[in-house]
Scaffold this active site. Structure first.
Site, PDB file in Angstrom:
ATOM      1  N   PRO A   9       0.926  -1.107  -0.115  1.00 35.47           N
ATOM      2  CG  PRO A   9      -0.102  -1.219   2.127  1.00 35.47           C
ATOM      3  CD  PRO A   9       0.416  -2.034   1.102  1.00 35.47           C
ATOM      4  CG  ASN A  10      -0.274   4.125   1.441  1.00 33.98           C
ATOM      5  OD1 ASN A  10      -1.116   4.656   0.817  1.00 33.98           O
ATOM      6  ND2 ASN A  10      -0.156   3.654   2.562  1.00 33.98           N
ATOM      7  NE  ARG A  17       4.095   6.574   1.622  1.00 38.25           N
ATOM      8  CZ  ARG A  17       4.184   5.380   2.035  1.00 38.25           C
ATOM      9  NH1 ARG A  17       4.876   4.311   1.318  1.00 38.25           N
ATOM     10  NH2 ARG A  17       3.981   4.933   3.391  1.00 38.25           N
ATOM     11  CE1 TYR A  22       8.931   4.891   3.064  1.00 40.88           C
ATOM     12  CE2 TYR A  22       7.568   6.811   3.110  1.00 40.88           C
ATOM     13  CZ  TYR A  22       7.898   5.644   3.395  1.00 40.88           C
ATOM     14  OH  TYR A  22       7.303   5.076   4.742  1.00 40.88           O
ATOM     15  CB  ALA A  74       1.322   0.020   6.275  1.00 41.74           C
ATOM     16  CD  GLU A  95      10.457  -7.772   5.842  1.00 41.28           C
ATOM     17  OE1 GLU A  95      10.977  -8.701   6.381  1.00 41.28           O
ATOM     18  OE2 GLU A  95      10.049  -6.701   6.414  1.00 41.28           O
ATOM     19  CG  HIS A  97      10.901  -2.637   4.685  1.00 44.30           C
ATOM     20  ND1 HIS A  97       9.603  -2.263   4.218  1.00 44.30           N
ATOM     21  CD2 HIS A  97      11.010  -3.578   5.221  1.00 44.30           C
ATOM     22  CE1 HIS A  97       8.818  -3.547   5.071  1.00 44.30           C
ATOM     23  NE2 HIS A  97      10.157  -4.278   5.424  1.00 44.30           N
ATOM     24  NE  ARG A 104       9.931   5.813   8.690  1.00 46.24           N
ATOM     25  CZ  ARG A 104       9.091   5.604   7.874  1.00 46.24           C
ATOM     26  NH1 ARG A 104       9.146   4.630   6.789  1.00 46.24           N
ATOM     27  NH2 ARG A 104       7.903   6.239   7.937  1.00 46.24           N
TER      28      ARG A 104
HETATM   29  C1  DQA Z   1       8.266   0.919   3.981  1.00 43.32           C
HETATM   30  C2  DQA Z   1       8.098   1.136   5.385  1.00 43.32           C
HETATM   31  C3  DQA Z   1       6.853   0.791   6.147  1.00 43.32           C
HETATM   32  O1  DQA Z   1       7.016   1.111   7.484  1.00 43.32           O
HETATM   33  C4  DQA Z   1       5.904   1.871   5.593  1.00 43.32           C
HETATM   34  O2  DQA Z   1       4.809   1.596   5.830  1.00 43.32           O
HETATM   35  C5  DQA Z   1       5.869   1.969   3.996  1.00 43.32           C
HETATM   36  C6  DQA Z   1       7.050   1.708   3.260  1.00 43.32           C
HETATM   37  C7  DQA Z   1       9.469   1.148   3.365  1.00 43.32           C
HETATM   38  O3  DQA Z   1       9.656   0.717   2.259  1.00 43.32           O
HETATM   39  O4  DQA Z   1      10.118   1.795   3.852  1.00 43.32           O
HETATM   40  O5  DQA Z   1       4.672   2.151   3.262  1.00 43.32           O
HETATM   41  O6  DQA Z   1       7.891  -0.637   3.657  1.00 43.32           O
END
Ligand code: DQA
Length: 137
Positions: A9-10, A17, A22, A74, A95, A97, A104
């Site tokens: 998401p997002n 964003r 990011y 998220a 995984e 990020h 954070r």
């Molecule tokens: C994220 C980190 C998550 O905590 C956050 O909710 C995101 C992006 C990252 O790529 O840093 O949406 O996965």
């Protein structure tokens, strides 16, 4: 080699964003760079803001792809269902990020993905995805 990238998401809003966290590049633009850098890799890309659709995509590619790069965003911090889906499929998941989630808020320190993933790459901006590709190669 066939690699599947799945974004949660997002992440469709990357570039717009919170660019201080990011970055300023859209994922679609970044993906073109990855494709150019790794012509030997067949990439497929899926993004959804819907938890069940992310689970469906893991089921779809999880028995045929050579590797899955997952940024569950998220849902990383909340989704037992995504964690179970990774356990249910054959293909290894890395995984990723973009941000260093451990630097954070506390709620970002929990992951339902990590215990079931082959590995975890975080905090390198979009380069986290390239490092995951390198790991599969
Ligand atoms: C994220 C980190 C998550 O905590 C956050 O909710 C995101 C992006 C990252 O790529 O840093 O949406 O996965």
């Amino acid at each position: 080699m066939k690699l599947s990238i799945i974004n949660g998401p997002n992440l469709n809003l990357l570039g717009a964003r919170e660019p201080s966290i990011y970055g300023a590049q859209s994922f679609v633009d970044y993906l073109e760079e990855l494709k150019a850098k790794y012509p030997q890799v067949e990439f497929d890309y899926f993004q959804s803001n819907v938890e069940g659709e992310l689970i469906d995509q893991l089921h779809k590619v999880g028995f045929s792809s050579d590797g899955i790069i997952l940024n569950a965003a998220a849902y990383t911090h909340t989704s037992v269902g995504l964690g179970d889906a990774i356990k249910a499929i054959d293909t290894s998941v890395i995984e990723v990020h973009i941000s260093n989630t451990f630097a954070r808020e506390d709620f970002r320190h929990t992951s339902y993905i990590t215990p079931n993933a082959k590995g975890l790459i975080l905090g390198f901006g979009l380069d986290s995805y390239r490092l995951a590709v390198e790991s599969f190669l």
